[in-house]
Design a protein around this motif. Structure first.
Motif, PDB file in Angstrom:
ATOM      1  N   ASP A 268       0.825  -1.201   0.000  1.00  0.00           N
ATOM      2  CA  ASP A 268       0.000   0.000   0.000  1.00  0.00           C
ATOM      3  C   ASP A 268       0.860   1.253   0.000  1.00  0.00           C
ATOM      4  OD1 ASP A 268       0.800  -0.791   2.656  1.00  0.00           O
ATOM      5  OD2 ASP A 268      -0.537   0.758   3.452  1.00  0.00           O
ATOM      6  N   GLN A 269       1.993   1.208   0.707  1.00  0.00           N
ATOM      7  CA  GLN A 269       2.890   2.353   0.729  1.00  0.00           C
ATOM      8  C   GLN A 269       3.657   2.485  -0.594  1.00  0.00           C
ATOM      9  OE1 GLN A 269       3.235   4.606   3.789  1.00  0.00           O
ATOM     10  NE2 GLN A 269       1.224   3.659   3.536  1.00  0.00           N
ATOM     11  N   GLN A 270       3.996   1.352  -1.199  1.00  0.00           N
ATOM     12  CA  GLN A 270       4.576   1.398  -2.546  1.00  0.00           C
ATOM     13  C   GLN A 270       3.617   2.103  -3.501  1.00  0.00           C
ATOM     14  OE1 GLN A 270       6.372  -1.816  -4.650  1.00  0.00           O
ATOM     15  NE2 GLN A 270       6.816  -2.990  -2.781  1.00  0.00           N
ATOM     16  N   ALA A 271       2.332   1.753  -3.400  1.00  0.00           N
ATOM     17  CA  ALA A 271       1.329   2.319  -4.306  1.00  0.00           C
ATOM     18  C   ALA A 271       1.227   3.832  -4.134  1.00  0.00           C
ATOM     19  CB  ALA A 271      -0.028   1.659  -4.060  1.00  0.00           C
ATOM     20  N   VAL A 272       1.346   4.300  -2.893  1.00  0.00           N
ATOM     21  CA  VAL A 272       1.283   5.744  -2.645  1.00  0.00           C
ATOM     22  C   VAL A 272       2.427   6.447  -3.365  1.00  0.00           C
ATOM     23  CG1 VAL A 272       1.495   7.531  -0.873  1.00  0.00           C
ATOM     24  CG2 VAL A 272       0.078   5.513  -0.445  1.00  0.00           C
ATOM     25  N   LEU A 273       3.631   5.885  -3.303  1.00  0.00           N
ATOM     26  CA  LEU A 273       4.783   6.514  -3.952  1.00  0.00           C
ATOM     27  C   LEU A 273       4.673   6.434  -5.467  1.00  0.00           C
ATOM     28  CD1 LEU A 273       7.798   5.414  -1.706  1.00  0.00           C
ATOM     29  CD2 LEU A 273       6.487   7.538  -1.647  1.00  0.00           C
ATOM     30  N   ARG A 274       4.160   5.336  -5.989  1.00  0.00           N
ATOM     31  CA  ARG A 274       4.023   5.223  -7.450  1.00  0.00           C
ATOM     32  C   ARG A 274       2.987   6.214  -7.971  1.00  0.00           C
ATOM     33  NH1 ARG A 274       6.898   1.161  -9.432  1.00  0.00           N
ATOM     34  NH2 ARG A 274       7.426  -0.651  -8.114  1.00  0.00           N
ATOM     35  N   GLU A 275       1.949   6.419  -7.188  1.00  0.00           N
ATOM     36  CA  GLU A 275       0.905   7.353  -7.611  1.00  0.00           C
ATOM     37  C   GLU A 275       1.388   8.797  -7.536  1.00  0.00           C
ATOM     38  OE1 GLU A 275      -3.649   8.629  -6.329  1.00  0.00           O
ATOM     39  OE2 GLU A 275      -2.830   6.690  -5.698  1.00  0.00           O
ATOM     40  N   ASP A 276       2.259   9.093  -6.568  1.00  0.00           N
ATOM     41  CA  ASP A 276       2.740  10.461  -6.396  1.00  0.00           C
ATOM     42  C   ASP A 276       4.226  10.431  -6.019  1.00  0.00           C
ATOM     43  OD1 ASP A 276       3.162  13.130  -5.984  1.00  0.00           O
ATOM     44  OD2 ASP A 276       1.767  13.339  -4.290  1.00  0.00           O
ATOM     45  N   PRO A 277       5.117  10.296  -7.021  1.00  0.00           N
ATOM     46  CA  PRO A 277       6.557  10.253  -6.739  1.00  0.00           C
ATOM     47  C   PRO A 277       7.096  11.517  -6.074  1.00  0.00           C
ATOM     48  CG  PRO A 277       6.104   9.447  -8.955  1.00  0.00           C
ATOM     49  CD  PRO A 277       4.834  10.063  -8.448  1.00  0.00           C
ATOM     50  N   SER A 278       6.346  12.606  -6.123  1.00  0.00           N
ATOM     51  CA  SER A 278       6.817  13.828  -5.458  1.00  0.00           C
ATOM     52  C   SER A 278       6.884  13.655  -3.939  1.00  0.00           C
ATOM     53  CB  SER A 278       5.904  15.010  -5.804  1.00  0.00           C
ATOM     54  OG  SER A 278       4.632  14.879  -5.184  1.00  0.00           O
ATOM     55  N   LEU A 279       6.285  12.590  -3.428  1.00  0.00           N
ATOM     56  CA  LEU A 279       6.334  12.311  -1.997  1.00  0.00           C
ATOM     57  C   LEU A 279       7.636  11.641  -1.577  1.00  0.00           C
ATOM     58  CD1 LEU A 279       2.726  10.938  -1.284  1.00  0.00           C
ATOM     59  CD2 LEU A 279       3.722  13.056  -0.394  1.00  0.00           C
ATOM     60  N   ILE A 280       8.482  11.268  -2.532  1.00  0.00           N
ATOM     61  CA  ILE A 280       9.675  10.495  -2.193  1.00  0.00           C
ATOM     62  C   ILE A 280      10.594  11.226  -1.208  1.00  0.00           C
ATOM     63  CG2 ILE A 280      11.850   9.611  -3.162  1.00  0.00           C
ATOM     64  CD1 ILE A 280      10.159   8.468  -5.474  1.00  0.00           C
ATOM     65  N   PRO A 281      10.893  12.523  -1.380  1.00  0.00           N
ATOM     66  CA  PRO A 281      11.722  13.186  -0.355  1.00  0.00           C
ATOM     67  C   PRO A 281      11.110  13.107   1.040  1.00  0.00           C
ATOM     68  CG  PRO A 281      11.632  14.521  -2.334  1.00  0.00           C
ATOM     69  CD  PRO A 281      10.616  13.421  -2.523  1.00  0.00           C
ATOM     70  N   ASN A 282       9.792  13.266   1.124  1.00  0.00           N
ATOM     71  CA  ASN A 282       9.115  13.148   2.416  1.00  0.00           C
ATOM     72  C   ASN A 282       9.195  11.722   2.933  1.00  0.00           C
ATOM     73  OD1 ASN A 282       7.037  14.710   4.261  1.00  0.00           O
ATOM     74  ND2 ASN A 282       6.230  12.640   4.006  1.00  0.00           N
ATOM     75  N   ALA A 283       9.075  10.743   2.015  1.00  0.00           N
ATOM     76  CA  ALA A 283       9.143   9.336   2.407  1.00  0.00           C
ATOM     77  C   ALA A 283      10.502   8.992   3.003  1.00  0.00           C
ATOM     78  CB  ALA A 283       8.842   8.440   1.208  1.00  0.00           C
ATOM     79  N   VAL A 284      11.569   9.566   2.444  1.00  0.00           N
ATOM     80  CA  VAL A 284      12.900   9.312   2.980  1.00  0.00           C
ATOM     81  C   VAL A 284      12.966   9.748   4.448  1.00  0.00           C
ATOM     82  CG1 VAL A 284      15.341   9.987   2.841  1.00  0.00           C
ATOM     83  CG2 VAL A 284      14.073   9.412   0.754  1.00  0.00           C
ATOM     84  N   GLU A 285      12.384  10.886   4.772  1.00  0.00           N
ATOM     85  CA  GLU A 285      12.372  11.338   6.169  1.00  0.00           C
ATOM     86  C   GLU A 285      11.559  10.391   7.039  1.00  0.00           C
ATOM     87  OE1 GLU A 285      14.425  13.875   6.937  1.00  0.00           O
ATOM     88  OE2 GLU A 285      14.837  13.684   4.778  1.00  0.00           O
ATOM     89  N   GLU A 286      10.472   9.844   6.502  1.00  0.00           N
ATOM     90  CA  GLU A 286       9.660   8.897   7.261  1.00  0.00           C
ATOM     91  C   GLU A 286      10.410   7.583   7.494  1.00  0.00           C
ATOM     92  OE1 GLU A 286       5.924   7.314   9.025  1.00  0.00           O
ATOM     93  OE2 GLU A 286       7.229   9.063   9.100  1.00  0.00           O
ATOM     94  N   PHE A 287      11.170   7.128   6.498  1.00  0.00           N
ATOM     95  CA  PHE A 287      11.977   5.921   6.694  1.00  0.00           C
ATOM     96  C   PHE A 287      13.042   6.168   7.761  1.00  0.00           C
ATOM     97  CE2 PHE A 287      10.942   5.157   2.010  1.00  0.00           C
ATOM     98  CZ  PHE A 287       9.868   4.329   2.315  1.00  0.00           C
ATOM     99  N   LEU A 288      13.660   7.339   7.719  1.00  0.00           N
ATOM    100  CA  LEU A 288      14.653   7.686   8.733  1.00  0.00           C
ATOM    101  C   LEU A 288      14.017   7.711  10.127  1.00  0.00           C
ATOM    102  CD1 LEU A 288      16.482  10.516   6.784  1.00  0.00           C
ATOM    103  CD2 LEU A 288      17.623   8.509   7.748  1.00  0.00           C
ATOM    104  N   ARG A 289      12.819   8.215  10.214  1.00  0.00           N
ATOM    105  CA  ARG A 289      12.120   8.274  11.497  1.00  0.00           C
ATOM    106  C   ARG A 289      11.693   6.890  11.968  1.00  0.00           C
ATOM    107  NH1 ARG A 289       7.510   7.596  13.881  1.00  0.00           N
ATOM    108  NH2 ARG A 289       6.552   6.797  11.972  1.00  0.00           N
ATOM    109  N   TYR A 290      11.096   6.135  11.068  1.00  0.00           N
ATOM    110  CA  TYR A 290      10.455   4.883  11.453  1.00  0.00           C
ATOM    111  C   TYR A 290      11.451   3.776  11.772  1.00  0.00           C
ATOM    112  CZ  TYR A 290       7.138   1.003  11.379  1.00  0.00           C
ATOM    113  OH  TYR A 290       6.386  -0.095  11.718  1.00  0.00           O
ATOM    114  N   ASP A 291      12.530   3.683  11.007  1.00  0.00           N
ATOM    115  CA  ASP A 291      13.506   2.606  11.204  1.00  0.00           C
ATOM    116  C   ASP A 291      14.907   3.177  11.011  1.00  0.00           C
ATOM    117  OD1 ASP A 291      14.196   0.034  11.875  1.00  0.00           O
ATOM    118  OD2 ASP A 291      13.971  -0.778   9.870  1.00  0.00           O
TER     119      ASP A 291
END
Length: 412
Positions: A268-291
């Motif tokens: 489901d999270q892969q799908a969010v990024l594929r639908e809106d790749p502009s979220l990738i910089p934000n996703a990197v911060e979430e990965f840093l936060r989460y794990d």
């Protein structure tokens, strides 16, 4: 406002914390949560102050009375002699990692220009070319290990390009650095780590000699040929080179592996990024936060001080549980459940690059490499990225990453 320390040793909380090291769980975050809820400011029986809330960790990392020290070298290893500890401190002591202002400021200034946002952004085309080549190799070999195929060689080559490490020598000692960074299980491991540091220091000393005789357009050449009044000592140059090389790939390697590991389990999270790749910089911060690639950081008390209701003396150790702090529901700006991965979470806040004067010098470079890889995987080129075998984590808690992550990439 910081929490109050426990008035006496909290044995169950201390056992929770010790268990994280004795038998690190694959998922440490429920343990962090129990520690944070039971004893957010824990004074252990050996005098260490353990912090697991965001506000306390952030304040400790920024506090001027807390800095870097060598008191932890060889701690708990009865077989390590005083002479061995002194030799180890001498070997490690020239690095900015172990320094405090004003020495830290001087050492960091010598290399800081190479890690400005502008200079790092200029590296993007080269990073993209290397990422494309490595991903193509993975796509041609379904089931190949993402860690060996991209997560390790990409940051190793990027930091090597920046430093000026010869192409044919880069991966030959990368494994030694990974071994050196593994938590020592005993006195023999400790001695092996010191021996590896010495061996690698010899390599970089020879390389700096070569750069001095025949300088090129790279950071090591600039260190070796800096004006005499601004030049670091040879011991400082060697320690700086070794620190930048090792820190320049280990954290990024872990970030890349942890990020993909999370996404492979969450279509489901892969799908969010594929639908809106502009979220990738934000996703990197979430990965840093989460794990976070770095789960713990420590400081030494440099002068007597009261912190979080606890009188501290010089030489005591303050441990910041970054992995727990990043999941604190009371962290500033935290929205939603911190124990849920959300690549669209607004402005994820974390301490994964530390805080204060020791904020990670290469943070922007690590972020850029992660963004480039995720853009390639989930923005263009690979409509299907799936797990192709059992993943395996590296041992130990302070540095959290994958040892093996088999994947299958299908091209468009």
């Amino acid at each position: 406002m910081t929490a109050q320390a426990t008035t006496a040793t909290d044995r169950p909380a201390e056992e929770l914390f010790a268990g994280l090291f004795l038998d690190p769980p694959d998922d440490p975050y429920p343990v962090y949560r129990r520690l944070r809820e039971r004893a957010p400011v824990l004074l252990t029986s050996d005098g260490a102050l353990v912090l697991s809330r965001y506000a306390d960790c952030d304040a400790a990392l920024r506090h001027r009375a807390f800095g870097k020290g060598d008191e932890q070298i060889g701690v708990g290893m009865a077989g390590v002699s005083a002479e061995e500890r002194r030799n180890a401190r001498e070997s490690f002591g020239h690095s900015m990692l172990m320094a405090n202002p004003p020495e830290h400021t001087r050492l960091r200034r010598a290399v800081g220009s190479a890690f400005t946002n502008r200079h790092v952004d200029e590296l993007r085309p080269a990073i993209e070319r290397r990422a494309d080549e490595l991903l193509a190799g993975l796509a041609d070999d379904p089931g190949a290990d993402f860690m060996d195929g991209l997560a390790l060689p990409l940051p190793v080559n990027v930091i090597s390009d920046l430093l000026g490490v010869p192409e044919d020598e880069r991966l030959s000692f990368t494994g030694k650095i990974l071994a050196m960074l593994a938590p020592p299980a005993g006195v023999e491991d400790f001695r092996a780590t010191v021996a590896l540091w010495t061996e690698l220091g010899g390599y970089f000393s020879d390389l700096l000699d070569a750069k001095s005789a025949d300088p090129r357009d790279d950071l090591l050449s600039r260190l070796a040929t800096a004006p005499k009044e601004a030049r670091l000592s040879r011991e400082e140059q060697v320690s700086t080179a070794l620190l930048l090389f090792s820190a320049g790939f280990v954290t990024t390697t872990n970030l890349l592996g942890n990020s993909l590991h999370l996404l492979l389990d969450r279509p489901d999270q892969q799908a969010v990024l594929r639908e809106d790749p502009s979220l990738i910089p934000n996703a990197v911060e979430e990965f840093l936060r989460y794990d976070s690639p770095v789960q713990l950081d420590a400081r030494t008390v440099l002068e007597p001080v009261d912190f979080a209701g606890t009188p501290l003396r010089s030489g005591q150790v303050v441990v910041t549980v970054i992995g727990g702090a990043n999941h604190d529901p009371e962290a500033p700006g935290m929205t939603g459940d911190p124990d849920v991965l959300d690549v669209a979470r607004p402005d994820p806040v974390h301490l994964s690059f530390a805080s204060g004067v020791h904020f990670c010098l290469g943070a922007h470079l690590a972020r850029l490499e992660a963004r480039v890889v995720l853009e390639r995987l989930f923005g263009t080129g690979y409509p299907s990225v799936t797990r192709a075998g059992e993943a395996e984590r590296r041992p130990g808690l302070p540095l959290r990453g994958m040892a093996r992550l088999p994947v299958a990439l299908n091209r468009a």
